[in-house]
Design a protein around this motif. Structure first.
Motif, PDB file in Angstrom:
ATOM      1  N   ALA A   1       0.630  -1.270   0.201  1.00 30.81           N
ATOM      2  CA  ALA A   1      -0.057  -0.078   0.204  1.00 30.81           C
ATOM      3  C   ALA A   1       0.680   1.188   0.105  1.00 30.81           C
ATOM      4  CB  ALA A   1      -1.138  -0.497   0.787  1.00 30.81           C
ATOM      5  N   LYS A   2       1.982   0.825   1.049  1.00 30.77           N
ATOM      6  CA  LYS A   2       2.550   2.533   0.635  1.00 30.77           C
ATOM      7  C   LYS A   2       3.267   3.388  -0.605  1.00 30.77           C
ATOM      8  CE  LYS A   2       6.841   4.672   3.192  1.00 30.77           C
ATOM      9  NZ  LYS A   2       7.643   4.227   3.999  1.00 30.77           N
ATOM     10  N   HIS A   3       3.829   1.703  -1.401  1.00 31.72           N
ATOM     11  CA  HIS A   3       4.663   2.696  -2.816  1.00 31.72           C
ATOM     12  C   HIS A   3       3.529   2.477  -4.316  1.00 31.72           C
ATOM     13  CE1 HIS A   3       7.938   3.577  -0.226  1.00 31.72           C
ATOM     14  NE2 HIS A   3       8.038   2.191  -0.266  1.00 31.72           N
ATOM     15  N   PHE A   4       2.894   1.108  -3.944  1.00 30.75           N
ATOM     16  CA  PHE A   4       2.255   1.401  -5.590  1.00 30.75           C
ATOM     17  C   PHE A   4       1.340   1.418  -5.875  1.00 30.75           C
ATOM     18  CE2 PHE A   4       4.942  -2.534  -7.006  1.00 30.75           C
ATOM     19  CZ  PHE A   4       6.177  -3.040  -5.204  1.00 30.75           C
ATOM     20  N   LYS A   5       1.470   3.237  -6.158  1.00 27.44           N
ATOM     21  CA  LYS A   5       0.086   3.174  -6.493  1.00 27.44           C
ATOM     22  C   LYS A   5       0.055   3.660  -7.867  1.00 27.44           C
ATOM     23  CE  LYS A   5      -1.475   3.836  -2.216  1.00 27.44           C
ATOM     24  NZ  LYS A   5      -2.684   3.252  -1.419  1.00 27.44           N
ATOM     25  N   MET A   6       0.369   2.014  -9.052  1.00 31.28           N
ATOM     26  CA  MET A   6       0.940   2.772 -10.602  1.00 31.28           C
ATOM     27  C   MET A   6      -0.252   3.960 -10.421  1.00 31.28           C
ATOM     28  SD  MET A   6       3.767   2.433 -11.066  1.00 31.28           S
ATOM     29  CE  MET A   6       4.021   2.665 -12.683  1.00 31.28           C
ATOM     30  N   TRP A   7      -1.677   3.174 -10.857  1.00 34.01           N
ATOM     31  CA  TRP A   7      -3.014   4.258 -10.987  1.00 34.01           C
ATOM     32  C   TRP A   7      -2.551   5.296 -10.694  1.00 34.01           C
ATOM     33  CZ3 TRP A   7      -6.656   2.168 -13.847  1.00 34.01           C
ATOM     34  CH2 TRP A   7      -8.052   2.762 -14.277  1.00 34.01           C
ATOM     35  N   SER A   8      -2.537   5.476  -9.417  1.00 35.82           N
ATOM     36  CA  SER A   8      -2.615   7.434  -9.763  1.00 35.82           C
ATOM     37  C   SER A   8      -1.285   8.206 -10.100  1.00 35.82           C
ATOM     38  CB  SER A   8      -2.023   8.178  -8.332  1.00 35.82           C
ATOM     39  OG  SER A   8      -3.279   7.031  -7.580  1.00 35.82           O
ATOM     40  N   TYR A   9      -0.012   7.122 -10.243  1.00 33.96           N
ATOM     41  CA  TYR A   9       0.817   7.775 -10.937  1.00 33.96           C
ATOM     42  C   TYR A   9       1.073   8.279 -12.567  1.00 33.96           C
ATOM     43  CZ  TYR A   9       5.703   8.388 -12.750  1.00 33.96           C
ATOM     44  OH  TYR A   9       6.591   8.899 -13.209  1.00 33.96           O
ATOM     45  N   VAL A  10       0.453   6.762 -13.196  1.00 31.62           N
ATOM     46  CA  VAL A  10      -0.055   7.232 -14.440  1.00 31.62           C
ATOM     47  C   VAL A  10      -1.246   7.827 -14.979  1.00 31.62           C
ATOM     48  CG1 VAL A  10      -0.645   5.624 -16.472  1.00 31.62           C
ATOM     49  CG2 VAL A  10       0.794   4.808 -15.011  1.00 31.62           C
ATOM     50  N   THR A  11      -1.942   7.939 -14.063  1.00 38.86           N
ATOM     51  CA  THR A  11      -3.331   9.342 -14.748  1.00 38.86           C
ATOM     52  C   THR A  11      -3.488  10.354 -13.777  1.00 38.86           C
ATOM     53  OG1 THR A  11      -5.123   8.313 -12.862  1.00 38.86           O
ATOM     54  CG2 THR A  11      -4.719   6.416 -14.627  1.00 38.86           C
ATOM     55  N   ASP A  12      -2.298  10.574 -12.376  1.00 38.08           N
ATOM     56  CA  ASP A  12      -2.443  11.356 -11.955  1.00 38.08           C
ATOM     57  C   ASP A  12      -1.179  12.114 -11.636  1.00 38.08           C
ATOM     58  OD1 ASP A  12      -3.299  14.042 -10.908  1.00 38.08           O
ATOM     59  OD2 ASP A  12      -3.788  12.592  -9.147  1.00 38.08           O
ATOM     60  N   GLU A  13      -0.939  11.995 -11.436  1.00 38.36           N
ATOM     61  CA  GLU A  13       1.202  12.943 -10.999  1.00 38.36           C
ATOM     62  C   GLU A  13       1.635  13.181 -12.639  1.00 38.36           C
ATOM     63  OE1 GLU A  13       3.984  10.432  -8.840  1.00 38.36           O
ATOM     64  OE2 GLU A  13       4.692  12.405  -7.631  1.00 38.36           O
ATOM     65  N   LEU A  14       2.184  12.136 -13.244  1.00 37.08           N
ATOM     66  CA  LEU A  14       2.791  11.996 -14.027  1.00 37.08           C
ATOM     67  C   LEU A  14       2.423  13.157 -15.395  1.00 37.08           C
ATOM     68  CD1 LEU A  14       5.165  11.467 -15.892  1.00 37.08           C
ATOM     69  CD2 LEU A  14       4.684   9.374 -16.400  1.00 37.08           C
ATOM     70  N   PRO A  15       0.877  12.307 -16.063  1.00 33.92           N
ATOM     71  CA  PRO A  15       0.029  13.556 -16.024  1.00 33.92           C
ATOM     72  C   PRO A  15       0.873  14.954 -16.192  1.00 33.92           C
ATOM     73  CG  PRO A  15      -1.031  11.744 -15.788  1.00 33.92           C
ATOM     74  CD  PRO A  15       0.098  11.957 -14.792  1.00 33.92           C
ATOM     75  N   ALA A  16       0.085  15.504 -15.249  1.00 38.35           N
ATOM     76  CA  ALA A  16       0.001  17.459 -13.918  1.00 38.35           C
ATOM     77  C   ALA A  16       2.322  16.891 -14.987  1.00 38.35           C
ATOM     78  CB  ALA A  16       0.439  17.270 -12.868  1.00 38.35           C
ATOM     79  N   LEU A  17       2.823  16.794 -14.182  1.00 35.36           N
ATOM     80  CA  LEU A  17       4.846  16.804 -14.346  1.00 35.36           C
ATOM     81  C   LEU A  17       4.043  17.155 -15.766  1.00 35.36           C
ATOM     82  CD1 LEU A  17       6.576  16.675 -12.863  1.00 35.36           C
ATOM     83  CD2 LEU A  17       7.198  14.618 -14.062  1.00 35.36           C
ATOM     84  N   LEU A  18       4.222  16.002 -16.863  1.00 35.88           N
ATOM     85  CA  LEU A  18       4.428  15.894 -17.612  1.00 35.88           C
ATOM     86  C   LEU A  18       3.688  17.845 -18.757  1.00 35.88           C
ATOM     87  CD1 LEU A  18       3.709  12.167 -19.728  1.00 35.88           C
ATOM     88  CD2 LEU A  18       5.759  13.565 -18.928  1.00 35.88           C
ATOM     89  N   ALA A  19       3.392  18.088 -18.072  1.00 33.49           N
ATOM     90  CA  ALA A  19       1.862  19.441 -18.642  1.00 33.49           C
ATOM     91  C   ALA A  19       2.803  20.593 -18.292  1.00 33.49           C
ATOM     92  CB  ALA A  19       0.619  19.452 -17.849  1.00 33.49           C
ATOM     93  N   GLU A  20       3.375  20.719 -17.182  1.00 37.32           N
ATOM     94  CA  GLU A  20       4.284  21.488 -17.186  1.00 37.32           C
ATOM     95  C   GLU A  20       5.791  21.799 -17.414  1.00 37.32           C
ATOM     96  OE1 GLU A  20       4.214  21.636 -12.157  1.00 37.32           O
ATOM     97  OE2 GLU A  20       5.360  22.708 -12.134  1.00 37.32           O
ATOM     98  N   ASN A  21       6.358  20.619 -17.912  1.00 40.61           N
ATOM     99  CA  ASN A  21       7.532  20.817 -18.072  1.00 40.61           C
ATOM    100  C   ASN A  21       7.230  20.779 -19.328  1.00 40.61           C
ATOM    101  OD1 ASN A  21       9.117  20.689 -15.580  1.00 40.61           O
ATOM    102  ND2 ASN A  21       7.575  19.142 -15.363  1.00 40.61           N
ATOM    103  N   PHE A  22       6.566  20.221 -20.284  1.00 40.12           N
ATOM    104  CA  PHE A  22       6.912  20.287 -22.250  1.00 40.12           C
ATOM    105  C   PHE A  22       6.197  20.718 -22.500  1.00 40.12           C
ATOM    106  CE2 PHE A  22       9.045  16.456 -19.510  1.00 40.12           C
ATOM    107  CZ  PHE A  22      10.475  16.098 -19.760  1.00 40.12           C
ATOM    108  N   PRO A  23       6.142  20.875 -23.725  1.00 40.26           N
ATOM    109  CA  PRO A  23       4.953  21.054 -24.924  1.00 40.26           C
ATOM    110  C   PRO A  23       4.655  19.845 -24.748  1.00 40.26           C
ATOM    111  CG  PRO A  23       7.885  20.640 -26.018  1.00 40.26           C
ATOM    112  CD  PRO A  23       7.351  20.526 -24.844  1.00 40.26           C
ATOM    113  N   LEU A  24       3.340  19.744 -24.742  1.00 39.59           N
ATOM    114  CA  LEU A  24       2.368  18.557 -24.839  1.00 39.59           C
ATOM    115  C   LEU A  24       0.981  19.201 -24.707  1.00 39.59           C
ATOM    116  CD1 LEU A  24       3.562  15.785 -22.085  1.00 39.59           C
ATOM    117  CD2 LEU A  24       3.823  16.520 -25.047  1.00 39.59           C
ATOM    118  N   ASP A  25       0.164  18.823 -25.500  1.00 39.74           N
ATOM    119  CA  ASP A  25      -1.393  19.160 -25.944  1.00 39.74           C
ATOM    120  C   ASP A  25      -1.792  18.274 -24.341  1.00 39.74           C
ATOM    121  OD1 ASP A  25      -4.244  19.925 -26.684  1.00 39.74           O
ATOM    122  OD2 ASP A  25      -3.526  19.966 -28.591  1.00 39.74           O
TER     123      ASP A  25
END
Lengths: 276, 276
Positions: free
Chosen positions: A112-136
């Motif tokens: 439970a502490k680390h294995f949050k790949m759903w949130s990572y791929v659907t939430d955290e990583l999209p936000a990081l990508l949107a902020e740092n790269f020229p992505l639509d």
């Protein structure tokens, strides 16, 4: 965020980046291919989710997605398949623990502490990508291989407004009833079958479907066919009347030699949807 | 044999011919398209089997097969779908009797004398064609629509050495367990389910498979989906590991507007197999 490497590829740039992940409680690494068009403005984004034992690197180096991505001006992100590191739990079985996140948010036991790949791929990583790269980010599509095909299909159908198209190579198609899926998702999410239904691609096709185009490729000589259960997905597509192309590709196995043989067809489908 | 009409079409000739059929105990009519190449020697032959209520004429005038057939130098034969005439039994139900031969040899009751479409399409008509037209009978392929899709699939798998490729548009996919199939084949062949198994496309895919390429198209808005049962076929393809492409085509119905929209993909598949 830290850039670990950048290589020019088909006129664009294949980058590898790492960052501290809040969702996974560890550092995470991902690959991002930016096509030449990204130099002059935001480009659409295709997600490539990888399979068991893979890191961010396998598809990035072996799927052969960059050639077509460059041609059609689409970025491709290659996330890792699980949290990593000394403090992250693992298992002896290659189908559990590190390299086997199954794109869910674990709620049980040591996972439970680390294995949050759903949130990572659907939430955290999209936000990081949107902020740092020229992505639509209004133009996203998703694909994946094996466990990543399971991820692509289940994420696309659970987030119906996010992705314009979905495809998969040899996806784990019926995790509720396969030894690739049932033991792992039970460990991560618990015995309650209801909580695992939203992570079964065949159940989702039948119950929800997908609004955009869908393409599934499966090799007839795949050594894991009994675990992947493509028949459940094919049947669900037909029963749902889900617009889709389902192909059994003669002689192909489960490897990236299979993926790279058909990647252009998948890229073409996504490019058409993304630029529509 | 009597030639009823000939029309130039895409540089070739669309003929309609009739002959006294020994198999069906009546006169039978068929359409045959010969591409320009047939003027200089034998050409491969594609069978197009039609659906309920159709004569030799429907696909010939509405499927749009001639354009591509001309381009790739392939002949196309359009048989009728049942015996015809005043002396031939019929039924009030459009899915029985005249226009509804189901590509079987009836053995029961009033149907047994004329309804021998299996023998007609697999034996008598091929012999007639081979004798009278410049056809290379070592190069044959088969397709069909609805009941004709059932015919194409079941004939191809029962005669594994005859056809190099098979395809179908919205085939009746599971005649053993559908109201399109079960009542009719029971009337024609009797109650013994075993005798009807060789006329069920999904059973045949699972038990025998097909050696060459297979393409299935099915519209998602087909008004007869519950009777066609594409899910049985899709599932059988996956379980058998049958090399195949199965497509659910968004928005298409059961009509020839659907068939003609995808006929070129089918012609391309067959042309490639026939000229290999």
């Amino acid at each position: 965020m830290k850039t670990l490497s950048e290589n020019v590829s088909f006129g664009g740039v294949q980058g590898v980046h790492s960052h501290a992940s809040t969702a996974c409680n560890c550092d995470m690494t991902f690959g991002l291919y930016l096509p030449p068009e990204a130099q002059s403005g935001p480009v659409p984004l295709l997600w490539f989710l990888s399979g068991l034992t893979c890191t961010h690197e396998n598809a990035m180096t072996k799927a052969g997605a960059q050639a077509f991505a460059s041609e059609v001006g689409v970025a491709v992100v290659f996330p890792d398949t699980s949290p990593r590191g000394d403090g992250v739990p693992d298992a002896d079985d290659f189908a559990m623990g590190q390299g086997a996140g199954f794109y869910v948010d674990a709620t049980k036991g040591k996972w439970a502490k680390h294995f949050k790949m759903w949130s990572y791929v659907t939430d955290e990583l999209p936000a990081l990508l949107a902020e740092n790269f020229p992505l639509d980010m209004d133009r996203q599509a998703i694909t994946g291989h094996s466990m990543g095909g399971h991820g692509a299909l289940t994420i696309a159908m659970n987030l119906p407004d996010r992705f314009r198209s979905v495809s998969a190579f040899a996806p784990m198609a019926n995790t509720l009833d396969s030894d690739w899926g049932k033991p792992q998702l039970t460990a991560y999410l618990g015995e309650d079958r209801e909580k695992r239904r939203k992570h079964d691609a065949s159940v989702l096709v039948e119950e929800r479907g997908f609004r955009g185009p869908m393409l599934i490729d499966q090799g007839t000589d795949d050594q894991f066919l009994d675990l992947l259960k493509p028949e459940a997905l094919a049947s669900a597509i037909a029963r749902r009347r889900q617009p889709a192309t389902f192909r059994m590709q003669k002689g192909y196995d489960h490897s990236y030699f299979f993926v790279s043989s058909f990647i252009d067809d998948h890229m073409a489908l996504h490019a058409e949807a993304l630029w529509a």
